[in-house]
Design an enzyme around this catalytic site. Structure first.
Site, PDB file in Angstrom:
ATOM      1  N   MET A 282     -25.502  32.477  -9.324  1.00 30.92           N
ATOM      2  CA  MET A 282     -24.527  31.390  -9.324  1.00 30.92           C
ATOM      3  C   MET A 282     -23.268  31.829  -8.601  1.00 30.92           C
ATOM      4  SD  MET A 282     -24.043  28.286 -10.389  1.00 30.92           S
ATOM      5  CE  MET A 282     -22.634  27.171 -10.415  1.00 30.92           C
TER       6      MET A 282
ATOM      7  N   ASP B 177     -20.304  35.104  -4.899  1.00 35.47           N
ATOM      8  CA  ASP B 177     -20.082  36.542  -4.743  1.00 35.47           C
ATOM      9  C   ASP B 177     -21.090  37.098  -3.746  1.00 35.47           C
ATOM     10  OD1 ASP B 177     -19.102  39.121  -5.143  1.00 35.47           O
ATOM     11  OD2 ASP B 177     -20.451  39.505  -6.836  1.00 35.47           O
TER      12      ASP B 177
ATOM     13  N   HIS C 220     -25.207  41.629 -11.409  1.00 29.88           N
ATOM     14  CA  HIS C 220     -24.282  41.250 -12.480  1.00 29.88           C
ATOM     15  C   HIS C 220     -24.992  41.410 -13.825  1.00 29.88           C
ATOM     16  CE1 HIS C 220     -22.227  38.375  -9.385  1.00 29.88           C
ATOM     17  NE2 HIS C 220     -21.890  39.633  -9.188  1.00 29.88           N
TER      18      HIS C 220
ATOM     19  N   SER D 244     -27.526  38.076  -8.935  1.00 28.63           N
ATOM     20  CA  SER D 244     -26.923  37.710 -10.214  1.00 28.63           C
ATOM     21  C   SER D 244     -27.982  37.011 -11.066  1.00 28.63           C
ATOM     22  CB  SER D 244     -25.686  36.826  -9.996  1.00 28.63           C
ATOM     23  OG  SER D 244     -25.012  36.601 -11.213  1.00 28.63           O
ATOM     24  N   THR D 245     -27.739  35.779 -11.501  1.00 32.68           N
ATOM     25  CA  THR D 245     -28.664  35.088 -12.402  1.00 32.68           C
ATOM     26  C   THR D 245     -30.081  35.040 -11.817  1.00 32.68           C
ATOM     27  OG1 THR D 245     -26.829  33.695 -13.100  1.00 32.68           O
ATOM     28  CG2 THR D 245     -29.044  32.975 -13.709  1.00 32.68           C
TER      29      THR D 245
END
Length: 364
Positions: free
Chosen positions: A303, A306, A210, A184-185
């Protein structure tokens, strides 16, 4: 959405050459009790002065600005002030160049009538970015393409990037391995750090990153240019096979589907899983449930949590599992959650994960 102590607001500098965009973003962020917009800037030069004056915790910045682009702004800013920067961008390839220059995340500029969803997403990313580990570095230039075997176009090695990774060889057991990677991030560049170190004949890979709608096709194309294996945005029915990496399309859940001895993917709208679509958990769980071959799960910077539960199920089903370490993560959230519940067998930096993976594959 992440939270901060009630008495500590995130101080934000909003940078955009459009007064309408600056006003909309500033007003939107100010609706959050956890955020204080301390200043706005109309270009990069103005922003540099405001950074010195207001000392923001997080900056939101457009990519395309007159005078100095957002990318050049990052290259000038981050070595002096390693402040997390969230890009606010239209559907533009240059957003990936800005991420490679050190921005931690991005949000797509809103379509007409969708300001509320945009502001909600931006608020979450700003709060997350407050704790991000900024890793300023020079942007990765896209090298000139060179033809390779099979008609595929691949880059020639360039300075700062590894040469062509050695092939894994004609080992049939590797034809029946699935590698699943979630991030993600900070993941766009961390994933690239892993994949550019892998050979063209890597076992079939599945990737969930993401990302806003419209960007996954461009990201897949970028990975395809910079990596040795073929990379493309997945679609339902695509077969998982050696030498191919499939990236989950934004706003779809990608899952493994077993058809006899073969494995394909489904990419369907569906409900959000663990708050995301695509979801790392959805992909990992489908690998754990459907794959009867050897598998590897990799969880990287991001973050939240998930992917943690799905990776644990993969490990219980016999997968080899790898987590990115805290020191190299932009946000040590997803890998930490997975590690804490026992889902991760080994940790490594984004630069070392490829080596860990290849050493495992060579033992099979």
């Amino acid at each position: 959405m992440p939270t901060l102590p009630s008495n500590r607001k995130v101080r934000v500098l909003v940078v955009d050459d459009s007064i309408l965009a600056r006003t909309m973003i500033s007003k939107g962020l100010s609706t959050s009790p956890q955020i204080e917009v301390v200043a706005t800037a109309f270009n990069a030069k103005d922003a540099m002065a405001k950074v010195e004056q207001f000392k923001p915790d997080v900056i939101t910045s457009d990519v395309e600005m007159p005078g100095m682009s957002g990318i050049d702004f990052l290259k000038q800013l981050l070595p002096i002030h390693p402040i997390p920067v969230i890009l606010v961008s239209s559907l533009d390839l240059r957003v990936f160049d800005a991420l490679s220059a050190g921005a931690v995340d991005f949000v797509r500029k809103p379509e007409p009538g969708k300001n509320d969803a945009f502001i909600h997403a931006l608020i979450g990313k700003v709060i997350t970015a407050k704790g991000a580990h900024v890793r300023p570095r020079p942007g990765i230039a896209t090298p000139p393409a060179a033809p390779k075997a099979g008609g595929l176009v691949r880059p020639a090695p360039v300075g700062g990037m590894p040469g062509t990774p050695p092939l894994l060889g004609n080992r049939p057991i590797l034809d029946n391995v699935i590698i699943a990677l979630g991030a993600s991030t900070g993941g766009t560049e961390a994933t690239l750090e892993v994949m550019k170190r892998l050979p063209a004949d890597i076992p079939g890979m599945l990737i969930v990153q993401h990302m806003p709608v419209g960007f996954t096709q461009m990201y897949a194309d970028r990975l395809n240019r910079l990596c040795q294996m073929e990379v493309r945005e997945a679609k339902s029915g695509d077969e998982i096979h050696r030498g191919l990496a499939l990236l989950a399309p934004a706003d779809f859940q990608m899952r493994v589907v077993r058809i006899g001895a073969k494995y394909t993917v489904s990419c369907l709208p569906g409900e959000k899983v663990s708050g995301h679509r695509p979801s790392v958990d959805a992909m990992f769980l489908s690998v754990a449930e459907q794959a009867k071959c050897k598998t590897v799960g990799i969880i990287m910077t991001g973050m939240g949590r998930d992917g943690a539960d799905g990776l644990l199920q993969m490990r219980k089903a016999g997968a080899y599992t790898i987590g990115q370490d805290k020191e190299s993560c932009v946000v040590y959230g997803m890998p930490m959650e997975a590690y804490n519940i026992g889902a991760v067998q080994i940790q490594g930096s984004c630069e070392d994960i490829a080596g860990i993976l290849l050493r495992h594959l060579q033992k099979l």
